[in-house]
Design a protein around this motif. Structure first.
Motif, PDB file in Angstrom:
ATOM      1  N   LEU A 141     -24.642  -5.418   5.403  1.00  0.00           N
ATOM      2  CA  LEU A 141     -25.199  -4.085   5.403  1.00  0.00           C
ATOM      3  C   LEU A 141     -24.396  -3.182   6.217  1.00  0.00           C
ATOM      4  O   LEU A 141     -23.900  -2.006   5.753  1.00  0.00           O
ATOM      5  CB  LEU A 141     -26.810  -4.087   5.701  1.00  0.00           C
ATOM      6  N   TRP A 142     -24.217  -3.503   7.581  1.00  0.00           N
ATOM      7  CA  TRP A 142     -23.769  -2.477   8.466  1.00  0.00           C
ATOM      8  C   TRP A 142     -22.123  -2.298   8.090  1.00  0.00           C
ATOM      9  O   TRP A 142     -21.828  -1.310   8.259  1.00  0.00           O
ATOM     10  CB  TRP A 142     -24.243  -2.951   9.897  1.00  0.00           C
ATOM     11  N   LYS A 174     -28.408 -16.393   6.874  1.00  0.00           N
ATOM     12  CA  LYS A 174     -28.510 -14.812   6.627  1.00  0.00           C
ATOM     13  C   LYS A 174     -28.186 -14.751   5.368  1.00  0.00           C
ATOM     14  O   LYS A 174     -27.258 -15.541   4.544  1.00  0.00           O
ATOM     15  CB  LYS A 174     -27.654 -14.064   7.659  1.00  0.00           C
ATOM     16  N   SER A 175     -28.846 -13.807   4.858  1.00  0.00           N
ATOM     17  CA  SER A 175     -28.613 -13.303   3.400  1.00  0.00           C
ATOM     18  C   SER A 175     -27.419 -12.553   3.320  1.00  0.00           C
ATOM     19  O   SER A 175     -26.920 -11.942   4.541  1.00  0.00           O
ATOM     20  CB  SER A 175     -29.951 -12.632   2.811  1.00  0.00           C
ATOM     21  N   LEU A 176     -26.895 -12.364   1.946  1.00  0.00           N
ATOM     22  CA  LEU A 176     -25.600 -11.400   2.016  1.00  0.00           C
ATOM     23  C   LEU A 176     -26.111  -9.801   2.138  1.00  0.00           C
ATOM     24  O   LEU A 176     -25.132  -9.323   2.956  1.00  0.00           O
ATOM     25  CB  LEU A 176     -25.418 -11.528   0.536  1.00  0.00           C
ATOM     26  N   LYS A 177     -27.009  -9.477   2.279  1.00  0.00           N
ATOM     27  CA  LYS A 177     -27.620  -8.156   2.836  1.00  0.00           C
ATOM     28  C   LYS A 177     -27.593  -8.072   4.187  1.00  0.00           C
ATOM     29  O   LYS A 177     -27.114  -7.021   4.708  1.00  0.00           O
ATOM     30  CB  LYS A 177     -29.027  -7.663   2.154  1.00  0.00           C
ATOM     31  N   GLN A 178     -28.239  -8.913   4.873  1.00  0.00           N
ATOM     32  CA  GLN A 178     -27.870  -8.993   6.462  1.00  0.00           C
ATOM     33  C   GLN A 178     -26.483  -8.990   6.647  1.00  0.00           C
ATOM     34  O   GLN A 178     -26.275  -8.405   7.877  1.00  0.00           O
ATOM     35  CB  GLN A 178     -28.773 -10.193   6.819  1.00  0.00           C
TER      36      GLN A 178
END
Length: 60
Positions: free
Chosen positions: A11-12, A4-8
């Protein structure tokens, strides 16, 4: 399991942190009908944790 990317990943948790911080700040600065909104924002992490704690686990 795919990477998974850092954004994924973040994010939450970042959204929950911003909502909680906004709720805390609103609770300190506002004293009217918006208290309900600030209480809901502060309770959000607790509600999310309770949901995942009570959620039935999938069997592998």
């Amino acid at each position: 399991m795919r990477n998974k990317s850092l954004k994924q990943i973040f994010l939450w948790p970042a959204v929950i942190a911003v909502v909680s911080f906004t709720g805390l700040l609103t609770a300190l600065l506002v004293d009217d009908a918006r208290e309900l909104v600030s209480n809901a924002a502060v309770a959000l992490p607790i509600l999310i944790a309770a949901y995942y704690w009570l959620k039935p686990r999938a069997k592998d």
